[in-house]
Design a protein around this motif. Structure first.
Motif, short mmCIF file in Angstrom:
data_model
loop_
_atom_site.label_atom_id
_atom_site.label_comp_id
_atom_site.label_asym_id
_atom_site.label_seq_id
_atom_site.Cartn_x
_atom_site.Cartn_y
_atom_site.Cartn_z
N GLU A 15 -9.60 8.46 -4.90
CA GLU A 15 -8.55 9.08 -4.10
C GLU A 15 -7.19 8.62 -4.65
OE1 GLU A 15 -9.01 8.33 0.04
OE2 GLU A 15 -11.13 8.91 0.08
N PRO A 16 -6.68 9.33 -5.68
CA PRO A 16 -5.41 8.94 -6.30
C PRO A 16 -4.28 8.86 -5.28
CG PRO A 16 -6.53 10.60 -7.62
CD PRO A 16 -7.27 10.53 -6.32
N LEU A 17 -3.44 7.84 -5.45
CA LEU A 17 -2.31 7.67 -4.55
C LEU A 17 -1.15 8.59 -4.93
CD1 LEU A 17 -2.21 3.75 -4.39
CD2 LEU A 17 -3.23 5.32 -2.72
N GLY A 18 -0.35 8.91 -3.94
CA GLY A 18 0.84 9.71 -4.18
C GLY A 18 1.87 9.45 -3.10
N GLU A 35 -3.88 3.48 -10.59
CA GLU A 35 -4.56 3.89 -11.82
C GLU A 35 -4.31 2.83 -12.89
OE1 GLU A 35 -6.49 6.31 -11.65
OE2 GLU A 35 -5.76 7.51 -9.96
N ILE A 36 -5.09 2.84 -13.92
CA ILE A 36 -4.95 1.82 -14.96
C ILE A 36 -3.56 1.84 -15.57
CG2 ILE A 36 -5.75 1.11 -17.24
CD1 ILE A 36 -8.57 1.99 -16.44
N TRP A 37 -3.04 3.03 -15.88
CA TRP A 37 -1.73 3.09 -16.53
C TRP A 37 -0.62 2.63 -15.58
CZ3 TRP A 37 2.39 6.03 -14.87
CH2 TRP A 37 2.12 7.05 -13.94
N GLN A 38 -0.78 2.89 -14.28
CA GLN A 38 0.20 2.43 -13.31
C GLN A 38 0.17 0.91 -13.19
OE1 GLN A 38 -1.29 4.64 -9.98
NE2 GLN A 38 0.04 6.42 -10.35
N LEU A 50 -4.65 -5.05 -8.47
CA LEU A 50 -3.86 -3.83 -8.65
C LEU A 50 -4.71 -2.57 -8.58
CD1 LEU A 50 -1.51 -4.96 -11.58
CD2 LEU A 50 -1.03 -5.00 -9.13
N THR A 51 -5.86 -2.59 -9.25
CA THR A 51 -6.70 -1.39 -9.30
C THR A 51 -7.73 -1.35 -8.17
OG1 THR A 51 -8.03 -2.58 -10.95
CG2 THR A 51 -6.45 -0.95 -11.76
N LEU A 52 -8.28 -2.50 -7.82
CA LEU A 52 -9.37 -2.52 -6.86
C LEU A 52 -8.88 -2.52 -5.41
CD1 LEU A 52 -12.44 -2.68 -6.48
CD2 LEU A 52 -12.27 -5.17 -6.63
N VAL A 53 -7.81 -3.23 -5.13
CA VAL A 53 -7.30 -3.35 -3.76
C VAL A 53 -6.15 -2.39 -3.50
CG1 VAL A 53 -6.29 -4.93 -2.06
CG2 VAL A 53 -8.02 -5.76 -3.65
N LEU A 54 -5.18 -2.36 -4.41
CA LEU A 54 -4.00 -1.52 -4.20
C LEU A 54 -4.20 -0.08 -4.63
CD1 LEU A 54 -1.21 -4.04 -5.29
CD2 LEU A 54 -1.95 -3.45 -2.98
N LEU A 86 1.84 5.52 -2.83
CA LEU A 86 1.94 5.04 -4.21
C LEU A 86 3.06 4.01 -4.35
CD1 LEU A 86 1.20 5.08 -7.19
CD2 LEU A 86 2.67 7.09 -7.46
N TRP A 87 4.21 4.29 -3.75
CA TRP A 87 5.34 3.38 -3.85
C TRP A 87 5.05 2.05 -3.15
CZ3 TRP A 87 8.81 3.60 -7.36
CH2 TRP A 87 9.17 4.84 -7.91
N ILE A 88 4.31 2.11 -2.05
CA ILE A 88 3.93 0.89 -1.36
C ILE A 88 3.07 0.01 -2.28
CG2 ILE A 88 2.52 -0.07 0.52
CD1 ILE A 88 3.40 2.33 2.22
#
Length: 476
Positions: free
Chosen positions: A208-211, A64-67, A57-61, A215-217
Motif C-alpha cells: 500500500e504505497p504512501l501518498g 519505498e526503497i528509493w524514498q 524506514l521500509t518495514l515500519v514507516l 508520505l510526508w509524515i
C-alpha cells in the motif's frame, strides 16, 4: 590560569593510561594528522543498529526503497555539524565541555554539561550496551547456558569492563586501535551483507504505497530518527584536540564528517533493503536476532563479535569524553576515577533496561529523548564556532571567576541559555513519536519538523542574542 589546568608532562601514549584530562594541551604535545579521525568516527558507526534503523524506514514507516535512500542521504549530510565542532578542539586546545563555557557562561555550562555530558551519557552507554547484552546472551543460550539472567549479567559486566579500560587508556589508544577496529568491523559487516543480499527483493514495492500527508509524515519521522545520530556527537572536539593548532579546519571537518557518514549511508541502506525481507515481529525483538537466523552458524558468531566490538568502540569514546565532565563542572576528581564512575552508572542502567524492556524499545527511547537536547546544543555550538571564526581564548576558558571573559552575567550567558531552552522547546513542539506528539506537529497532521525547526530556532535565537550582547564580537 590555575596550575591545575596547565598542560602536564605526560605523553599521549597508548602504552599507559592517559593522565591528562581537560588540561590545556601545549603546542609541543600536539600530534597527529586529521585523516586519523576518519577511523575514530567510522568504528562506532559500523553498527547493527544501522540495520535496525534502516529497516524501520521500509518495514515500519512504509517507505519505498528509493524514498528510504533519499532520507538516509539527507540525514547523513548533518555529519558536517560534528565535523565543524571537532575543529574547535585544536583551536582551543582543550575538551568540548570546557569550550562550551564560552557559549553558556561558567555557571551555565556546569548545568548543561552536568546533565547532557554526564547523566545522559550514562543512559546512552546503557542503551548501547543493551544491544551487546541481548545478542551476547542469545549466543550463550545457543551454546548451552540456560540461565538468561546470568548470561545477560555476565555479558554486561565483561563488555562494560573492556569499555571502561579503553576510556582509561584514552586518546592515544583510541586513535591507534580504531583503525584496526574499523577494518575488522567493515570485514564482518561486508560479509554479513553479502550473505543477506540474495535474500532481499530489490524490486520490492510497498503493498500500500504512501501518498499525500501520510508520505510526508513517514519521511519526516524517518529523517528525525536518523538525524539523531550525527546530532548527538557534540563531543567530537575531544578526539581532535591533540591536533596541532595550525591544522586546517576543513581537513578536520572532512575526516570527521566522512568517518560518520560513509558507514552510516552504506549500512543504513542495507538495513532499508533488509526491511523488505524480515517481519515486523523480527524488528520488534531486534533485527540482529533475525540476522542470526539468516546466517550460517560461524558467521552468526562473527556478527555477535562485531556487535560487541562496535559497542566497545562507541561506548569507549562516550565514556572517555564523559570522564572529563566532572572536571569541567569543577568537581575535584581525576579523569580515570571519573571514567570508572560513569562506567558503573552505565552498567547499572544496562541491568535495568536489559531485564525490563526489548531492544527496539530501548533504541526508541534513546532517539526520542535525545533530539530535544541534542538539536539545540549541537546547533548553538556550531553557530558559536562560525560567529567567532573558531577563535577561543584558551587561558580565559579556565578563568572561573567574575573577572573572566566568559563569566558574562552572574556566570550565565543569556544568549546560550536562552537559545538552548527556546531551541529545545521548539524541537519538542514539532516532535512526533508514539510517546509524544508536539502540539504544532499535531496541527500539521503528525508531520515531524523537530530537526529543521529546532535547528533554525536555536540558531536564530543564539545569533540575535549573542550579537546583541557582543558575546561573540570580541573574538572576531
Amino acid at each position: 590560569m590555575s596550575s591545575t589546568y596547565l598542560d602536564s608532562d605526560a605523553a599521549d601514549s597508548a602504552k599507559h593510561p592517559e593522565k591528562r584530562g581537560i588540561e590545556f594541551i601545549a603546542p609541543e604535545h600536539r600530534h597527529g594528522k586529521p585523516y586519523e579521525l576518519f577511523a575514530v568516527w567510522a568504528a562506532p558507526n559500523v553498527s547493527v543498529l544501522s540495520f535496525t534503523m534502516g529497516a524501520t524506514l521500509t518495514l515500519v514507516l512504509g517507505l519505498e526503497i528509493w524514498q528510504a535512500m533519499a532520507v538516509i542521504i539527507a540525514s547523513n549530510l548533518l555529519w558536517v555539524l560534528p565535523g565543524i565542532v571537532a575543529a574547535s578542539g585544536p583551536s582551543a586546545g582543550t575538551s568540548g565541555s570546557v569550550i562550551t563555557r564560552a557559549i553558556y557562561g561558567i555557571r551555565g555550562n556546569r548545568i548543561v554539561i552536568a546533565f547532557y555530558g554526564w547523566f545522559v551519557s550514562g543512559i546512552f552507554l546503557a542503551l548501547n550496551w543493551v544491544a551487546s547484552t541481548f545478542m551476547g546472551a542469545e549466543l550463550l543460550r545457543r551454546i548451552g547456558m540456560g540461565n538468561e539472567t546470568l548470561a545477560k549479567a555476565l555479558v554486561t559486566i565483561v563488555v562494560s569492563g573492556i569499555t571502561v579500560l579503553v576510556a582509561v587508556y584514552g586518546h592515544a589508544l583510541i586513535l591507534r586501535s580504531y583503525t584496526v577496529v574499523t577494518a575488522a568491523l567493515l570485514a564482518i559487516f561486508v560479509v554479513v551483507t553479502a550473505f543477506i543480499l540474495p535474500q532481499i527483493d530489490l524490486g520490492f514495492v510497498q503493498p500500500e504505497p504512501l501518498g499525500g500527508l501520510d508520505l510526508w509524515i513517514s519521511l519526516s519521522i524517518g529523517f528525525a530518527i536518523l538525524a539523531s545520530t550525527p546530532l548527538s556527537y557534540s563531543n567530537s572536539a575531544d578526539l581532535a584536540r591533540y591536533l596541532p593548532s595550525e591544522t586546517k579546519a576543513w581537513r578536520i571537518v572532512t575526516a570527521t564528517a566522512l568517518g560518520g557518514a560513509v558507514p552510516g549511508i552504506i549500512f543504513l541502506s542495507v538495513g532499508a533493503l533488509l526491511g523488505t525481507a524480515v517481519s515486523f515481529e523480527a524488528l520488534e525483538i531486534g533485527i540482529d536476532f533475525a540476522l542470526l537466523e539468516m546466517l550460517p552458524g560461524w558467521l552468526g558468531i562473527l556478527l555477535v563479535i562485531g556487535v560487541v566490538l562496535n559497542t566497545v568502540a562507541l561506548n569507549g569514546m562516550t565514556t572517555y569524553t564523559a570522564s572529563m565532565v566532572f572536571q569541567s563542572i569543577g568537581v575535584p576528581i581525576r579523569r580515570i576515577p571519573s571514567a570508572v564512575l560513569i562506567g558503573v552508572l552505565g552498567t547499572i542502567f544496562t541491568f535495568v533496561l536489559a531485564m525490563s524492556t526489548s531492544l527496539i524499545d530501548a533504541v526508541n527511547l534513546m532517539l526520542q529523548f535525545l533530539l530535544i537536547i541534542s538539536v539545540p546544543t549541537m546547533t548553538i555550538y556550531v553557530v558559536d564556532i562560525l560567529l567567532r571564526r573558531n577563535r577561543y581564548d584558551s587561558l580565559q576558558l579556565f578563568e572561573q571567576f567574575p573577572s573572566g571573559k566568559y563569566w558574562y552575567r552572574g556566570g550565565y550567558s543569556v544568549a546560550g541559555m536562552t537559545g538552548l531552552l527556546v531551541g529545545g522547546l521548539a524541537t519538542a513542539l514539532f516532535l512526533s513519536t508514539e510517546v509524544w506528539i508536539g502540539p504544532l506537529s499535531l496541527a500539521l497532521g503528525g508531520v515531524d519538523l523537530s530537526v529543521p525547526v529546532g535547528i533554525a530556532v536555536s540558531a536564530l535565537c543564539y545569533v540575535v542574542l549573542a550579537k546583541k550582547s557582543t558575546q561573540v564580537l570580541e573574538a572576531v
